[in-house]
Design a protein around this motif. Sequence first.
Motif, PDB file in Angstrom:
ATOM      1  N   ARG A 109      34.384  37.246  37.200  1.00 65.24           N
ATOM      2  CA  ARG A 109      35.781  36.769  37.219  1.00 65.24           C
ATOM      3  C   ARG A 109      36.653  37.537  36.223  1.00 65.24           C
ATOM      4  O   ARG A 109      37.771  37.122  35.923  1.00 65.24           O
ATOM      5  N   ASN A 126      40.431  36.874  32.519  1.00 63.21           N
ATOM      6  CA  ASN A 126      39.392  36.051  33.137  1.00 63.21           C
ATOM      7  C   ASN A 126      40.047  35.005  34.025  1.00 63.21           C
ATOM      8  O   ASN A 126      40.817  34.181  33.560  1.00 63.21           O
ATOM      9  N   TYR A 159      33.998  42.079  39.292  1.00 56.64           N
ATOM     10  CA  TYR A 159      35.005  41.019  39.193  1.00 56.64           C
ATOM     11  C   TYR A 159      34.543  39.760  39.921  1.00 56.64           C
ATOM     12  O   TYR A 159      34.727  38.643  39.429  1.00 56.64           O
ATOM     13  N   ILE A 219      38.939  33.643  42.553  1.00 51.13           N
ATOM     14  CA  ILE A 219      38.942  35.037  42.980  1.00 51.13           C
ATOM     15  C   ILE A 219      40.184  35.286  43.817  1.00 51.13           C
ATOM     16  O   ILE A 219      40.465  34.572  44.772  1.00 51.13           O
ATOM     17  N   THR A 260      39.864  31.957  37.062  1.00 50.54           N
ATOM     18  CA  THR A 260      38.989  30.901  37.578  1.00 50.54           C
ATOM     19  C   THR A 260      38.763  31.076  39.070  1.00 50.54           C
ATOM     20  O   THR A 260      37.678  30.806  39.578  1.00 50.54           O
TER      21      THR A 260
END
Length: 424
Positions: free
Chosen positions: A285, A266, A281, A270, A268
């Motif tokens: 994320r 995960n 995604y 992109i 924070t």
Amino acid sequence: MKAKSSGLIIGISIGVVIGALLAIIGLLCFRFHRKRSQIGNSSSRRAATIPIRANGADSCTVLSDSSIGTESSRTSIHNGILSWIGGPRKSHVVAASGILEYSYKDLQKATCNFTSAIGKGAFGSVYKAQMTTGETVAVKVLATNSKQGEKEFHTEVMLLGRLHHRNLVNLVGYCAEKGQHMLIYVYMSKGSLSSHLYSEKHETLSWSLRVQIALDVARGLEYLHDGAVPPVIHRDIKSSNILLDQSMGARVADFGLSREDMLNRNATNIQGTFGYLDPEYISTRAFTKKSDVYSFGVLLFELIAGRNPLQGLLELVELASLNTGGQVGWEEIADPHLDGKFDERELNDMAALAYKCVNRSPRKRPAMRDTVQVLSHILKTRHEKKRSASEVVIATGQSDRQNSMNGEHCRAESLDSTADYVDV
């Protein structure tokens, strides 16, 4: 009596002086040996920080399409430390990983003072370098103002130290000196896939080559997902990160954004290249192996259509899918540069696979091992067709020769009969 006392005092003084000198010499020797021991321990710790190279399935020991191997050296062991003799100054073999450390001075000389640029990216510039051994390599230099680049540098060294496959671009060395961070790769003489698809200085890629390149990339990703331990997610599959060697074999490059599966899934922020990014995604994320599968699907359509995502590739795909239903009829999006020189069935099979890969639902996307099987089947079917066609041609030739021989025999008999009739 006084003379004896004076002699005793002088003797004691001399003894004290000699003792002090010996103590000082002993202390200096102790400090010298302690320092050398610290250097040895430091070197050992440094070697241990980089993971061991592990060959996986389908691996290959050939590091370059050049006929010359990696930078050679003669080594000797001194106080347990593996050091270079006759090699790059201040360089040594990081024994645990097999990756060489190059000196800034030698790379400066090999790149003609960093004037032999052959490309530039977000990480920094890439230079062609001619090493003293005769080997040609590519040197990627971290931009000094790039904090992300420094992180990517460490990621690539850590990952590529243990990843080794014929469809991955191999890291053969690095340099971290004078405030610079550099990565040294095998030199891929044919450049990037994107340059062949979009640059006018290259000839149009044939359809057969496009299918083979797709299979090469699929095999590289399959190794990352299923062959590497732990598995690795590339996270930046695109045509500019696919490099071609002298024989047009494709290898996956640029592992700066890659992550081991199950670690930091995960994010924070992109990261990646828009147009190739998995919609799942972007919204959650969370990146998985299926994120790579989505990017690979976009790459397949790029090979088919000869246009990139910034040129409306996915919009074109969506419009075409309305007529194809995701199965047949994809030839309408074929690259015009192919001039119709492609096998329609192969194109439709590859496009149908690509359409499954870009499904918005990750669960419905195939695994990379499945994409390898589909693409391998396409090539296998092609070879079988060629073999069958060759057998037909050979059989036809033999039949023609047999008919010709039979005809000659019949004509000979006919002439013999005529001659007999005239005689009578």
